[in-house]
Scaffold this motif. Structure first.
Motif, mmCIF file in Angstrom:
data_model
loop_
_atom_site.group_PDB
_atom_site.id
_atom_site.type_symbol
_atom_site.label_atom_id
_atom_site.label_comp_id
_atom_site.label_asym_id
_atom_site.label_seq_id
_atom_site.Cartn_x
_atom_site.Cartn_y
_atom_site.Cartn_z
ATOM 1 N N SER A 88 0.833 -1.212 0.000
ATOM 2 C CA SER A 88 0.000 0.000 0.000
ATOM 3 C C SER A 88 0.868 1.263 0.000
ATOM 4 C CB SER A 88 -0.959 0.009 1.183
ATOM 5 O OG SER A 88 -0.261 0.045 2.406
ATOM 6 N N LYS A 89 2.006 1.225 0.659
ATOM 7 C CA LYS A 89 2.891 2.392 0.675
ATOM 8 C C LYS A 89 3.579 2.583 -0.671
ATOM 9 C CE LYS A 89 3.254 2.431 5.617
ATOM 10 N NZ LYS A 89 4.022 2.176 6.806
ATOM 11 N N ARG A 90 3.860 1.494 -1.375
ATOM 12 C CA ARG A 90 4.406 1.608 -2.745
ATOM 13 C C ARG A 90 3.377 2.257 -3.658
ATOM 14 N NH1 ARG A 90 6.404 -3.889 -1.608
ATOM 15 N NH2 ARG A 90 4.633 -4.728 -2.759
ATOM 16 N N GLU A 91 2.117 1.861 -3.497
ATOM 17 C CA GLU A 91 1.051 2.457 -4.321
ATOM 18 C C GLU A 91 0.913 3.953 -4.021
ATOM 19 O OE1 GLU A 91 -2.122 -0.238 -3.330
ATOM 20 O OE2 GLU A 91 -1.463 -1.701 -4.839
ATOM 21 N N LYS A 92 1.007 4.317 -2.752
ATOM 22 C CA LYS A 92 0.954 5.728 -2.374
ATOM 23 C C LYS A 92 2.153 6.474 -2.958
ATOM 24 C CE LYS A 92 0.697 8.843 1.564
ATOM 25 N NZ LYS A 92 0.834 9.011 2.984
ATOM 26 N N LEU A 93 3.319 5.855 -2.950
ATOM 27 C CA LEU A 93 4.518 6.465 -3.538
ATOM 28 C C LEU A 93 4.296 6.775 -5.013
ATOM 29 C CD1 LEU A 93 7.545 7.288 -3.633
ATOM 30 C CD2 LEU A 93 8.033 4.859 -4.084
ATOM 31 N N MET A 94 3.764 5.823 -5.766
ATOM 32 C CA MET A 94 3.545 6.053 -7.197
ATOM 33 C C MET A 94 2.455 7.092 -7.433
ATOM 34 S SD MET A 94 5.573 4.894 -9.419
ATOM 35 C CE MET A 94 7.028 4.912 -8.393
ATOM 36 N N ILE A 154 12.240 7.705 -15.771
ATOM 37 C CA ILE A 154 13.201 6.750 -15.217
ATOM 38 C C ILE A 154 12.712 6.266 -13.851
ATOM 39 C CG2 ILE A 154 15.590 6.401 -14.457
ATOM 40 C CD1 ILE A 154 16.271 8.943 -16.183
ATOM 41 N N LEU A 155 12.672 4.959 -13.695
ATOM 42 C CA LEU A 155 12.402 4.341 -12.393
ATOM 43 C C LEU A 155 13.643 3.556 -12.011
ATOM 44 C CD1 LEU A 155 10.638 3.398 -9.982
ATOM 45 C CD2 LEU A 155 9.873 1.503 -11.451
ATOM 46 N N LEU A 168 12.986 -7.693 -3.509
ATOM 47 C CA LEU A 168 12.507 -8.289 -4.751
ATOM 48 C C LEU A 168 11.096 -7.839 -5.117
ATOM 49 C CD1 LEU A 168 13.031 -10.281 -7.077
ATOM 50 C CD2 LEU A 168 12.147 -12.089 -5.591
ATOM 51 N N GLU A 169 10.151 -8.089 -4.233
ATOM 52 C CA GLU A 169 8.751 -7.768 -4.521
ATOM 53 C C GLU A 169 8.553 -6.290 -4.820
ATOM 54 O OE1 GLU A 169 4.656 -7.471 -2.007
ATOM 55 O OE2 GLU A 169 5.961 -9.166 -1.529
ATOM 56 N N SER A 170 9.255 -5.416 -4.087
ATOM 57 C CA SER A 170 9.073 -3.972 -4.276
ATOM 58 C C SER A 170 9.429 -3.537 -5.692
ATOM 59 C CB SER A 170 9.887 -3.186 -3.255
ATOM 60 O OG SER A 170 11.272 -3.349 -3.481
ATOM 61 N N GLY A 171 10.541 -4.012 -6.207
ATOM 62 C CA GLY A 171 10.954 -3.634 -7.560
ATOM 63 C C GLY A 171 9.984 -4.130 -8.617
ATOM 64 N N PHE A 172 9.503 -5.352 -8.434
ATOM 65 C CA PHE A 172 8.534 -5.917 -9.375
ATOM 66 C C PHE A 172 7.240 -5.108 -9.352
ATOM 67 C CE2 PHE A 172 5.091 -8.992 -10.309
ATOM 68 C CZ PHE A 172 5.420 -9.262 -11.635
ATOM 69 N N HIS A 173 6.723 -4.867 -8.154
ATOM 70 C CA HIS A 173 5.457 -4.149 -8.021
ATOM 71 C C HIS A 173 5.588 -2.705 -8.493
ATOM 72 C CE1 HIS A 173 2.106 -2.382 -5.352
ATOM 73 N NE2 HIS A 173 1.540 -2.911 -6.416
ATOM 74 N N LEU A 174 6.664 -2.020 -8.096
ATOM 75 C CA LEU A 174 6.852 -0.637 -8.541
ATOM 76 C C LEU A 174 6.954 -0.552 -10.062
ATOM 77 C CD1 LEU A 174 9.257 0.718 -5.795
ATOM 78 C CD2 LEU A 174 6.925 1.510 -6.262
ATOM 79 N N SER A 175 7.608 -1.523 -10.672
ATOM 80 C CA SER A 175 7.707 -1.536 -12.129
ATOM 81 C C SER A 175 6.328 -1.693 -12.770
ATOM 82 C CB SER A 175 8.627 -2.673 -12.590
ATOM 83 O OG SER A 175 9.938 -2.469 -12.100
ATOM 84 N N GLY A 183 8.091 6.336 -23.430
ATOM 85 C CA GLY A 183 9.145 5.317 -23.361
ATOM 86 C C GLY A 183 9.454 5.019 -21.922
ATOM 87 N N GLY A 184 10.597 5.462 -21.492
ATOM 88 C CA GLY A 184 10.965 5.277 -20.100
ATOM 89 C C GLY A 184 11.927 4.131 -19.909
ATOM 90 N N SER A 185 12.619 4.184 -18.791
ATOM 91 C CA SER A 185 13.615 3.174 -18.440
ATOM 92 C C SER A 185 13.399 2.722 -17.010
ATOM 93 C CB SER A 185 15.029 3.750 -18.555
ATOM 94 O OG SER A 185 15.304 4.153 -19.867
ATOM 95 N N ILE A 186 13.581 1.430 -16.803
ATOM 96 C CA ILE A 186 13.552 0.857 -15.462
ATOM 97 C C ILE A 186 14.936 0.291 -15.205
ATOM 98 C CG2 ILE A 186 12.555 -0.880 -13.932
ATOM 99 C CD1 ILE A 186 10.008 -0.765 -15.666
#
Length: 178
Positions: free
Chosen positions: A74-80, A93-94, A122-129, A141-144
């Motif tokens: 939920s905090k990752r979602e708030k961050l985005m 860029i992420l 691990l999970e954070s990077g996947f979910h944030l992406s 475009g964009g880069s991860i």
């Protein structure tokens, strides 16, 4: 002193970097800003963030930050949501940079250790992406970028879970690239 030649710049781009207030993490954030990007970073420690924000203001770097424990979905979602609001629904860029170390051998680790380290590394990077994808797409475009550790190659006796997550992050970055 010789004039430094600037070969590239990031003027007009936006970047979000997880965990950007110490060491190499801080250097990444500051270099992106020096190259012209508008950068937002997040960290768990509010006082550490405030200290860096003061420094960046003095340096006139275009940086903002927020407190976020990226092990929390939920905090990752708030961050985005914050990033989307700051950058008008676009992100160039992420950088999935956050990581949490754990220095216990396999036999001394408990289930909570595994869950916490896996969620952070691990999970954070996947979910944030995943949740940044619409913002990256909106930018045209964009880069991860995934940052991982030498622990993905070299075994350390007291970092079993940490090393496993860094191997997984390497694989995740390759798979996401496809």
């Amino acid at each position: 002193m010789a004039k430094t030649e600037i070969r590239w710049f990031l003027q007009g781009t936006t970047a979000s970097v997880t965990c950007g207030t110490k060491g190499i993490d801080q250097a990444i954030v500051e270099e992106l800003a020096r190259l012209g990007a508008t950068v937002h970073t997040c960290v768990r420690n509010e006082s550490e963030l405030n200290e860096c924000l003061k420094k960046w203001k003095i340096l006139k770097l275009n940086l903002s930050g927020s407190v976020c424990d990226i092990s929390s979905r939920s905090k990752r979602e708030k961050l985005m949501d914050t990033v989307s609001s700051l950058f008008q629904g676009k992100l160039d860029i992420l950088i999935n940079n956050a990581g949490k170390g754990l220095f216990k051998g396999a036999l001394n680790s408990i289930e909570e250790d595994y869950s916490t380290i896996t969620a952070t590394n691990l999970e954070s990077g996947f979910h944030l992406s995943q949740i940044a994808h619409p913002l990256l797409k909106a930018s045209g475009g964009g880069s991860i970028v995934f940052i991982y550790s030498i622990a993905r190659i070299v075994a350390f006796p007291a970092s079993t879970i940490y090393s496993a997550t860094k191997v997984d992050v390497n694989s995740l970055s390759k798979s996401c690239n496809c």
